[in-house]
Design a protein around this motif. Structure first.
Motif, PDB file in Angstrom:
ATOM      1  N   THR A 109       0.809  -1.222   0.000  1.00  0.00           N
ATOM      2  CA  THR A 109       0.000   0.000   0.000  1.00  0.00           C
ATOM      3  C   THR A 109       0.843   1.274   0.000  1.00  0.00           C
ATOM      4  O   THR A 109       0.338   2.361   0.284  1.00  0.00           O
ATOM      5  CB  THR A 109      -0.947   0.009   1.221  1.00  0.00           C
ATOM      6  N   ILE A 110       2.118   1.162  -0.321  1.00  0.00           N
ATOM      7  CA  ILE A 110       3.002   2.320  -0.411  1.00  0.00           C
ATOM      8  C   ILE A 110       2.594   3.199  -1.597  1.00  0.00           C
ATOM      9  O   ILE A 110       1.992   2.713  -2.566  1.00  0.00           O
ATOM     10  CB  ILE A 110       4.467   1.839  -0.566  1.00  0.00           C
ATOM     11  N   THR A 111       2.902   4.493  -1.537  1.00  0.00           N
ATOM     12  CA  THR A 111       2.622   5.359  -2.667  1.00  0.00           C
ATOM     13  C   THR A 111       3.768   5.283  -3.680  1.00  0.00           C
ATOM     14  O   THR A 111       4.787   4.627  -3.451  1.00  0.00           O
ATOM     15  CB  THR A 111       2.385   6.814  -2.226  1.00  0.00           C
ATOM     16  N   ASP A 112       3.610   5.952  -4.814  1.00  0.00           N
ATOM     17  CA  ASP A 112       4.589   5.873  -5.900  1.00  0.00           C
ATOM     18  C   ASP A 112       5.558   7.055  -5.861  1.00  0.00           C
ATOM     19  O   ASP A 112       5.271   8.079  -5.224  1.00  0.00           O
ATOM     20  CB  ASP A 112       3.867   5.847  -7.247  1.00  0.00           C
ATOM     21  N   PRO A 113       6.709   6.955  -6.528  1.00  0.00           N
ATOM     22  CA  PRO A 113       7.719   8.020  -6.475  1.00  0.00           C
ATOM     23  C   PRO A 113       7.225   9.373  -6.990  1.00  0.00           C
ATOM     24  O   PRO A 113       7.579  10.415  -6.426  1.00  0.00           O
ATOM     25  CB  PRO A 113       8.857   7.481  -7.348  1.00  0.00           C
ATOM     26  N   HIS A 114       6.410   9.374  -8.038  1.00  0.00           N
ATOM     27  CA  HIS A 114       5.953  10.647  -8.583  1.00  0.00           C
ATOM     28  C   HIS A 114       5.041  11.365  -7.594  1.00  0.00           C
ATOM     29  O   HIS A 114       5.149  12.593  -7.393  1.00  0.00           O
ATOM     30  CB  HIS A 114       5.225  10.443  -9.912  1.00  0.00           C
ATOM     31  N   THR A 115       4.142  10.623  -6.960  1.00  0.00           N
ATOM     32  CA  THR A 115       3.280  11.229  -5.950  1.00  0.00           C
ATOM     33  C   THR A 115       4.105  11.759  -4.783  1.00  0.00           C
ATOM     34  O   THR A 115       3.846  12.849  -4.265  1.00  0.00           O
ATOM     35  CB  THR A 115       2.244  10.207  -5.450  1.00  0.00           C
ATOM     36  N   ALA A 116       5.121  11.002  -4.368  1.00  0.00           N
ATOM     37  CA  ALA A 116       6.008  11.463  -3.292  1.00  0.00           C
ATOM     38  C   ALA A 116       6.700  12.762  -3.689  1.00  0.00           C
ATOM     39  O   ALA A 116       6.843  13.689  -2.870  1.00  0.00           O
ATOM     40  CB  ALA A 116       7.037  10.384  -2.963  1.00  0.00           C
ATOM     41  N   TRP A 117       7.133  12.843  -4.927  1.00  0.00           N
ATOM     42  CA  TRP A 117       7.798  14.054  -5.420  1.00  0.00           C
ATOM     43  C   TRP A 117       6.837  15.245  -5.392  1.00  0.00           C
ATOM     44  O   TRP A 117       7.206  16.349  -4.982  1.00  0.00           O
ATOM     45  CB  TRP A 117       8.305  13.804  -6.836  1.00  0.00           C
ATOM     46  N   LEU A 118       5.572  15.025  -5.806  1.00  0.00           N
ATOM     47  CA  LEU A 118       4.581  16.094  -5.759  1.00  0.00           C
ATOM     48  C   LEU A 118       4.324  16.544  -4.319  1.00  0.00           C
ATOM     49  O   LEU A 118       4.148  17.742  -4.042  1.00  0.00           O
ATOM     50  CB  LEU A 118       3.268  15.626  -6.392  1.00  0.00           C
ATOM     51  N   LEU A 119       4.292  15.596  -3.395  1.00  0.00           N
ATOM     52  CA  LEU A 119       4.076  15.947  -1.992  1.00  0.00           C
ATOM     53  C   LEU A 119       5.242  16.760  -1.431  1.00  0.00           C
ATOM     54  O   LEU A 119       5.039  17.680  -0.632  1.00  0.00           O
ATOM     55  CB  LEU A 119       3.858  14.683  -1.165  1.00  0.00           C
ATOM     56  N   MET A 120       6.454  16.447  -1.836  1.00  0.00           N
ATOM     57  CA  MET A 120       7.598  17.262  -1.400  1.00  0.00           C
ATOM     58  C   MET A 120       7.463  18.688  -1.913  1.00  0.00           C
ATOM     59  O   MET A 120       7.768  19.653  -1.199  1.00  0.00           O
ATOM     60  CB  MET A 120       8.907  16.639  -1.876  1.00  0.00           C
ATOM     61  N   ARG A 121       7.001  18.841  -3.135  1.00  0.00           N
ATOM     62  CA  ARG A 121       6.720  20.175  -3.683  1.00  0.00           C
ATOM     63  C   ARG A 121       5.703  20.896  -2.812  1.00  0.00           C
ATOM     64  O   ARG A 121       5.856  22.064  -2.446  1.00  0.00           O
ATOM     65  CB  ARG A 121       6.184  20.044  -5.107  1.00  0.00           C
ATOM     66  N   SER A 122       4.649  20.181  -2.424  1.00  0.00           N
ATOM     67  CA  SER A 122       3.567  20.792  -1.653  1.00  0.00           C
ATOM     68  C   SER A 122       4.003  21.172  -0.247  1.00  0.00           C
ATOM     69  O   SER A 122       3.522  22.178   0.303  1.00  0.00           O
ATOM     70  CB  SER A 122       2.383  19.832  -1.586  1.00  0.00           C
ATOM     71  N   LEU A 123       4.874  20.382   0.367  1.00  0.00           N
ATOM     72  CA  LEU A 123       5.301  20.685   1.730  1.00  0.00           C
ATOM     73  C   LEU A 123       6.007  22.032   1.833  1.00  0.00           C
ATOM     74  O   LEU A 123       5.996  22.677   2.882  1.00  0.00           O
ATOM     75  CB  LEU A 123       6.229  19.581   2.246  1.00  0.00           C
ATOM     76  N   GLU A 124       6.614  22.475   0.738  1.00  0.00           N
ATOM     77  CA  GLU A 124       7.340  23.744   0.768  1.00  0.00           C
ATOM     78  C   GLU A 124       6.409  24.938   0.976  1.00  0.00           C
ATOM     79  O   GLU A 124       6.835  25.975   1.481  1.00  0.00           O
ATOM     80  CB  GLU A 124       8.145  23.916  -0.521  1.00  0.00           C
ATOM     81  N   THR A 125       5.145  24.809   0.601  1.00  0.00           N
ATOM     82  CA  THR A 125       4.197  25.924   0.739  1.00  0.00           C
ATOM     83  C   THR A 125       3.066  25.599   1.712  1.00  0.00           C
ATOM     84  O   THR A 125       2.085  26.342   1.777  1.00  0.00           O
ATOM     85  CB  THR A 125       3.583  26.289  -0.629  1.00  0.00           C
ATOM     86  N   LEU A 126       3.185  24.498   2.455  1.00  0.00           N
ATOM     87  CA  LEU A 126       2.094  24.062   3.330  1.00  0.00           C
ATOM     88  C   LEU A 126       1.653  25.165   4.289  1.00  0.00           C
ATOM     89  O   LEU A 126       0.455  25.464   4.402  1.00  0.00           O
ATOM     90  CB  LEU A 126       2.527  22.816   4.118  1.00  0.00           C
ATOM     91  N   HIS A 127       2.617  25.776   4.987  1.00  0.00           N
ATOM     92  CA  HIS A 127       2.232  26.776   5.989  1.00  0.00           C
ATOM     93  C   HIS A 127       1.598  28.005   5.348  1.00  0.00           C
ATOM     94  O   HIS A 127       0.636  28.571   5.883  1.00  0.00           O
ATOM     95  CB  HIS A 127       3.448  27.178   6.837  1.00  0.00           C
ATOM     96  N   ILE A 128       2.087  28.409   4.175  1.00  0.00           N
ATOM     97  CA  ILE A 128       1.534  29.591   3.503  1.00  0.00           C
ATOM     98  C   ILE A 128       0.099  29.331   3.067  1.00  0.00           C
ATOM     99  O   ILE A 128      -0.809  30.148   3.283  1.00  0.00           O
ATOM    100  CB  ILE A 128       2.395  29.978   2.284  1.00  0.00           C
ATOM    101  N   ARG A 129      -0.135  28.159   2.452  1.00  0.00           N
ATOM    102  CA  ARG A 129      -1.478  27.817   1.975  1.00  0.00           C
ATOM    103  C   ARG A 129      -2.464  27.683   3.123  1.00  0.00           C
ATOM    104  O   ARG A 129      -3.589  28.205   3.073  1.00  0.00           O
ATOM    105  CB  ARG A 129      -1.437  26.528   1.159  1.00  0.00           C
TER     106      ARG A 129
END
Length: 428
Positions: free
Chosen positions: A274-294
């Motif tokens: 049930t692990i996620t895939d590398p591309h989704t993980a990469w997108l989540l890393m992108r999202s974490l950079e703006t999490l607090h702002i959003r």
């Protein structure tokens, strides 16, 4: 893979939003790329046969990992560089020993609960909960010999405490055990809060050698506005699809907590795949950079809308976490347990389904869709969609009426969003 894991700058402890820009990643190992590349590979080459043996010994629990030993890269169902960097960064927000990422929020929930329970066990859970969670507890786990107990009236904590004590005694009398207490707080879609410290104290008071684990779904407030592990939770769960992903373009989930518990969950994830895939993980890393702002912007927008909608002639109640219309005990709990109300709240309209549907169909800026926590504002009708599998009795018990509308506020202009809601309410 060597990683940059320093959380300090001299004597200064760095904030999570600062660590999201580089924690867990060494650019020199990836041709100097400032962002981690996508490791779109199924398998990884061992430097030696001895390395392969060592990696599998740790991965399959044949021996304990040495204190400074990292799990070597084996196969992307087990681990992957993108997943490891992402999990390191997620763990920062909740100050957890370990984070694991899954292919969806429900994959995180179901894998975790299967890892913690066995036939003959009992699980106590709070209601209302997300519809998929309710389905798992009400229909799936009982097929596997796990009895579940739903507790709906949790304001004040007495009902939950009584259910914990009763379920523990009954399980012991039948040769089983109370495996877990599962809490969703704030609850979806009513924003009811559960006192985590009180639940943890009740579990401790059972005096069991193997106490049940307190598992908390923290999706609604996310890691910015509530820290369950600091209030006695053993494990915290997220649908990363929501605020952490934040762009309505991926599906993922996470479980975080103590290292020994996460080893149990990790074993189940490896075997269930049930692990996620590398591309989704990469997108989540992108999202974490703006999490607090959003999340800060969407919460500010939600506050504006709540203040303007409260007392509207077409609205019976505004349901926001710890808000002005919540009970005194809920407001006191919010002050102790939360640092913000987030940006998802519900409205009880005057009327029923017909009035709710007229409002929903008149909205233009709010998109009529399930999910929440994206950059765009969303609106849904829980009774006929996400919670449609609840029985009429369960809906009534949990306060999910046909007149309930749930709003997830995005980062648009707040005045524009209010104008959209005003026009839609005029159609009711």
């Amino acid at each position: 893979m060597s990683k940059h894991r320093s959380r300090t700058l001299g004597e200064r402890t760095l904030a999570p939003e600062t660590l999201m820009m580089g924690f867990g990643y060494d650019p020199t190992l990836s041709e100097g790329s400032i962002k981690a590349p996508i490791f779109q590979t199924s398998t990884f080459v061992f430097k030696s046969a001895e390395d392969g043996k060592r990696f599998f010994e740790v991965a399959y629990g044949l021996r304990q990992k040495e204190p400074e030993e990292a799990l070597g890269l084996i196969y992307s169902r087990i681990n992957n560089p993108n997943l490891e960097i992402l999990e390191d960064r997620l763990a920062v927000w909740d100050a957890a020993d370990k984070a694991l990422v899954f292919s969806s929020g429900m994959a995180a929930i179901s894998t975790t609960m299967m890892a913690l329970s066995r036939p003959g066990d009992v699980i106590v859970y709070t209601a209302p909960a997300y519809g998929g969670t309710e389905y798992l507890f009400d229909r799936i786990l009982p097929r596997m010999g796990v009895r579940t107990v739903s507790v709906a009236d949790c304001d004040g904590g007495e009902a939950l405490a009584a259910a914990i004590r009763s379920a523990s005694a009954e399980a012991a009398a039948n040769g089983g055990r109370l495996a877990a207490v599962y809490v969703e707080t704030p609850a979806n879609p009513t924003n009811q809060l559960i006192d985590l410290q009180a639940a943890a104290a009740c579990i401790r008071d059972l005096g069991l050698a193997e106490p049940p684990l307190l598992v908390v779904d923290n999706t609604f407030l996310g890691p910015l506005w509530q820290k369950p592990l600091q209030h006695g939770a053993d494990l915290v769960l997220y649908s990363l699809t929501k605020y952490v992903g934040g762009h309505s373009d991926l599906i993922a989930g996470a479980c975080l907590g103590r290292a020994d518990l996460m080893a149990r969950v990790g074993e189940m994830r490896t075997i269930c795949g049930t692990i996620t895939d590398p591309h989704t993980a990469w997108l989540l890393m992108r999202s974490l950079e703006t999490l607090h702002i959003r999340m800060e912007r969407s919460q500010a927008n939600a506050r504006t809308l709540v203040s303007r909608l409260r007392g509207h002639p077409k609205i019976e109640a505004v349901l926001d976490a710890g808000g002005a219309e919540a009970s005194a005990s809920q407001q006191a709990l919010f002050a102790r347990q939360c640092s913000g109300a987030g940006s998802t709240f519900s409205l009880r309209l005057k009327g029923g389904e017909a009035e709710a549907f007229r409002m929903l169909n008149a909205l233009q800026l709010f998109k009529l869709a399930v999910s929440l926590g994206g950059t765009e504002s969303l609106v849904s009708h829980p009774s006929s969609t996400t919670h449609s599998d609840y029985s009429p009795e369960a809906k009534a018990r949990c306060g999910i009426g046909d007149n309930l509308v749930r709003l997830s506020v995005g980062i648009e202009n707040a005045d524009d969003l209010y104008a959209d809601l005003e026009r839609a309410l005029a159609a009711v």
